[in-house]
Design an enzyme around this catalytic site. Structure first.
Site, PDB file in Angstrom:
ATOM      1  N   GLU A 137      13.084  -9.484   1.017  1.00 58.99           N
ATOM      2  CA  GLU A 137      12.318  -8.354   1.554  1.00 58.99           C
ATOM      3  C   GLU A 137      13.063  -7.059   1.267  1.00 58.99           C
ATOM      4  O   GLU A 137      14.281  -6.984   1.472  1.00 58.99           O
ATOM      5  CB  GLU A 137      12.162  -8.547   3.066  1.00 58.99           C
ATOM      6  CG  GLU A 137      11.452  -7.399   3.767  1.00 58.99           C
ATOM      7  CD  GLU A 137      11.316  -7.655   5.280  1.00 58.99           C
ATOM      8  OE1 GLU A 137      11.790  -8.717   5.764  1.00 58.99           O
ATOM      9  OE2 GLU A 137      10.751  -6.789   5.962  1.00 58.99           O
ATOM     10  N   ASN A 151       8.087  -5.666  -1.123  1.00 60.06           N
ATOM     11  CA  ASN A 151       7.972  -4.533  -0.211  1.00 60.06           C
ATOM     12  C   ASN A 151       6.504  -4.492   0.204  1.00 60.06           C
ATOM     13  O   ASN A 151       5.660  -3.927  -0.512  1.00 60.06           O
ATOM     14  CB  ASN A 151       8.397  -3.221  -0.866  1.00 60.06           C
ATOM     15  CG  ASN A 151       8.403  -2.066   0.138  1.00 60.06           C
ATOM     16  OD1 ASN A 151       7.861  -2.190   1.246  1.00 60.06           O
ATOM     17  ND2 ASN A 151       9.004  -0.947  -0.226  1.00 60.06           N
ATOM     18  N   ARG A 196      13.478   3.882  12.211  1.00 59.61           N
ATOM     19  CA  ARG A 196      12.465   4.953  12.243  1.00 59.61           C
ATOM     20  C   ARG A 196      11.823   5.012  13.630  1.00 59.61           C
ATOM     21  O   ARG A 196      11.836   4.035  14.371  1.00 59.61           O
ATOM     22  CB  ARG A 196      11.454   4.724  11.122  1.00 59.61           C
ATOM     23  CG  ARG A 196      12.140   4.973   9.762  1.00 59.61           C
ATOM     24  CD  ARG A 196      11.243   4.775   8.601  1.00 59.61           C
ATOM     25  NE  ARG A 196      10.104   5.689   8.613  1.00 59.61           N
ATOM     26  CZ  ARG A 196       9.152   5.654   7.685  1.00 59.61           C
ATOM     27  NH1 ARG A 196       9.229   4.780   6.681  1.00 59.61           N
ATOM     28  NH2 ARG A 196       8.141   6.499   7.729  1.00 59.61           N
ATOM     29  N   PRO A 239       0.792  -1.228   0.000  1.00 58.72           N
ATOM     30  CA  PRO A 239       0.000   0.000   0.000  1.00 58.72           C
ATOM     31  C   PRO A 239       0.825   1.278   0.000  1.00 58.72           C
ATOM     32  O   PRO A 239       1.861   1.364   0.652  1.00 58.72           O
ATOM     33  CB  PRO A 239      -0.819  -0.107   1.295  1.00 58.72           C
ATOM     34  CG  PRO A 239      -0.034  -1.024   2.167  1.00 58.72           C
ATOM     35  CD  PRO A 239       0.608  -2.014   1.228  1.00 58.72           C
ATOM     36  N   ASN A 240       0.318   2.231  -0.754  1.00 58.71           N
ATOM     37  CA  ASN A 240       0.842   3.602  -0.842  1.00 58.71           C
ATOM     38  C   ASN A 240       2.117   3.717  -1.665  1.00 58.71           C
ATOM     39  O   ASN A 240       2.579   4.834  -1.929  1.00 58.71           O
ATOM     40  CB  ASN A 240       1.075   4.204   0.569  1.00 58.71           C
ATOM     41  CG  ASN A 240      -0.190   4.184   1.410  1.00 58.71           C
ATOM     42  OD1 ASN A 240      -1.245   4.610   0.944  1.00 58.71           O
ATOM     43  ND2 ASN A 240      -0.117   3.660   2.622  1.00 58.71           N
ATOM     44  N   HIS A 262      12.846  -2.611   1.617  1.00 58.35           N
ATOM     45  CA  HIS A 262      12.208  -1.371   2.057  1.00 58.35           C
ATOM     46  C   HIS A 262      13.072  -0.213   1.602  1.00 58.35           C
ATOM     47  O   HIS A 262      14.304  -0.296   1.663  1.00 58.35           O
ATOM     48  CB  HIS A 262      12.072  -1.322   3.587  1.00 58.35           C
ATOM     49  CG  HIS A 262      11.240  -2.425   4.129  1.00 58.35           C
ATOM     50  ND1 HIS A 262       9.864  -2.417   4.075  1.00 58.35           N
ATOM     51  CD2 HIS A 262      11.583  -3.601   4.699  1.00 58.35           C
ATOM     52  CE1 HIS A 262       9.401  -3.528   4.603  1.00 58.35           C
ATOM     53  NE2 HIS A 262      10.427  -4.275   4.986  1.00 58.35           N
ATOM     54  N   ARG A 311       4.974  10.833  -2.394  1.00 60.86           N
ATOM     55  CA  ARG A 311       4.669  10.486  -1.005  1.00 60.86           C
ATOM     56  C   ARG A 311       5.914  10.697  -0.132  1.00 60.86           C
ATOM     57  O   ARG A 311       6.914   9.997  -0.296  1.00 60.86           O
ATOM     58  CB  ARG A 311       4.280   9.011  -0.968  1.00 60.86           C
ATOM     59  CG  ARG A 311       4.125   8.448   0.413  1.00 60.86           C
ATOM     60  CD  ARG A 311       4.116   6.925   0.391  1.00 60.86           C
ATOM     61  NE  ARG A 311       3.889   6.433   1.725  1.00 60.86           N
ATOM     62  CZ  ARG A 311       4.192   5.207   2.131  1.00 60.86           C
ATOM     63  NH1 ARG A 311       4.711   4.346   1.278  1.00 60.86           N
ATOM     64  NH2 ARG A 311       3.969   4.846   3.364  1.00 60.86           N
ATOM     65  N   ALA A 317       3.293  -1.062   4.828  1.00 62.59           N
ATOM     66  CA  ALA A 317       2.770  -1.122   6.203  1.00 62.59           C
ATOM     67  C   ALA A 317       2.308  -2.529   6.586  1.00 62.59           C
ATOM     68  O   ALA A 317       2.370  -2.904   7.767  1.00 62.59           O
ATOM     69  CB  ALA A 317       1.630  -0.123   6.376  1.00 62.59           C
ATOM     70  N   TYR A 350      11.068   8.707   1.310  1.00 62.70           N
ATOM     71  CA  TYR A 350      11.054   7.651   0.296  1.00 62.70           C
ATOM     72  C   TYR A 350      11.737   8.045  -1.018  1.00 62.70           C
ATOM     73  O   TYR A 350      11.857   7.217  -1.922  1.00 62.70           O
ATOM     74  CB  TYR A 350       9.609   7.209   0.036  1.00 62.70           C
ATOM     75  CG  TYR A 350       8.943   6.659   1.289  1.00 62.70           C
ATOM     76  CD1 TYR A 350       9.410   5.481   1.881  1.00 62.70           C
ATOM     77  CD2 TYR A 350       7.874   7.314   1.894  1.00 62.70           C
ATOM     78  CE1 TYR A 350       8.828   4.981   3.034  1.00 62.70           C
ATOM     79  CE2 TYR A 350       7.280   6.814   3.046  1.00 62.70           C
ATOM     80  CZ  TYR A 350       7.767   5.652   3.610  1.00 62.70           C
ATOM     81  OH  TYR A 350       7.191   5.152   4.752  1.00 62.70           O
TER      82      TYR A 350
HETATM   83  C1  DQA Z   1       8.314   0.939   3.698  1.00 58.97           C
HETATM   84  C2  DQA Z   1       8.465   1.108   5.224  1.00 58.97           C
HETATM   85  C3  DQA Z   1       7.141   0.851   5.922  1.00 58.97           C
HETATM   86  O1  DQA Z   1       7.303   1.036   7.322  1.00 58.97           O
HETATM   87  C4  DQA Z   1       6.086   1.822   5.437  1.00 58.97           C
HETATM   88  O2  DQA Z   1       4.836   1.504   6.019  1.00 58.97           O
HETATM   89  C5  DQA Z   1       5.984   1.871   3.956  1.00 58.97           C
HETATM   90  C6  DQA Z   1       7.197   1.807   3.147  1.00 58.97           C
HETATM   91  C7  DQA Z   1       9.606   1.324   2.969  1.00 58.97           C
HETATM   92  O3  DQA Z   1       9.743   0.949   1.804  1.00 58.97           O
HETATM   93  O4  DQA Z   1      10.449   2.038   3.526  1.00 58.97           O
HETATM   94  O5  DQA Z   1       4.914   2.082   3.407  1.00 58.97           O
HETATM   95  O6  DQA Z   1       8.047  -0.421   3.423  1.00 58.97           O
END
Ligand code: DQA
Length: 143
Positions: A98, A74, A107, A10-11, A100, A18, A77, A23
């Site tokens: 995985e 990825n 964080r 998501p997002n 990110h 964003r 959340a 990011y």
């Molecule tokens: C994320 C890190 C997550 O904590 C966050 O919710 C994201 C992006 C990252 O790529 O840094 O949406 O996965």
């Protein structure tokens, strides 16, 4: 050419718009092109997908399990609280890496310090921005 999927939760479709201070400014469409190019360089046919709908991600992970497709994930959340994503990752048969963009462990929000993907991942790449996807694809090939 061997196949690999890069699955985004998501997002992440709003990448570039964003919270760029966290990011980065690379857009999602640019990320897609970069991953495809990095994949070709590694001898991989890379398909990049993003969804804001958890069930769709689960369907993709189930299909990856059935077809033994290696996955860079990825889960955004969902990484931090989805037991359904945990269960879906558990049944993957090909390597899972995985990734990110940020480093969730560094964080401030405590909820980001747990990953339900890590127990099933052959490698974790975090905190390298978009470049992390290249490192993740390399890690996939190394497995
Ligand atoms: C994320 C890190 C997550 O904590 C966050 O919710 C994201 C992006 C990252 O790529 O840094 O949406 O996965």
């Amino acid at each position: 050419m061997a196949e690999a999927w890069v699955l985004n939760g998501p997002n992440l479709g709003r990448l570039g718009r964003r919270q760029p201070e966290i990011y980065g400014s690379t857009t999602y469409q640019e990320l897609v092109g970069l991953c495809e190019g990095w994949g070709r360089g590694l001898g991989l046919e890379v398909e990049v997908r993003q969804t804001n709908h958890e069930g769709l991600l689960l369907d993709w992970l189930n299909e990856a399990a059935d077809r033994a497709v290696p996955v860079v994930l990825n889960a955004a959340a969902w990484t931090h609280y989805s037991y359904a994503v945990y269960d879906a990752c558990a049944q993957l048969t090909a390597p899972l890496v995985e990734v990110h963009l940020s480093d969730p462990a560094r964080r401030p929000e405590a909820f980001r310090h747990t990953s339900l993907v890590t127990p099933h991942a052959a490698a974790v790449v975090a905190g390298h921005g978009v470049e992390g996807y290249r490192l993740a694809l390399e890690a996939l090939v190394a497995r």
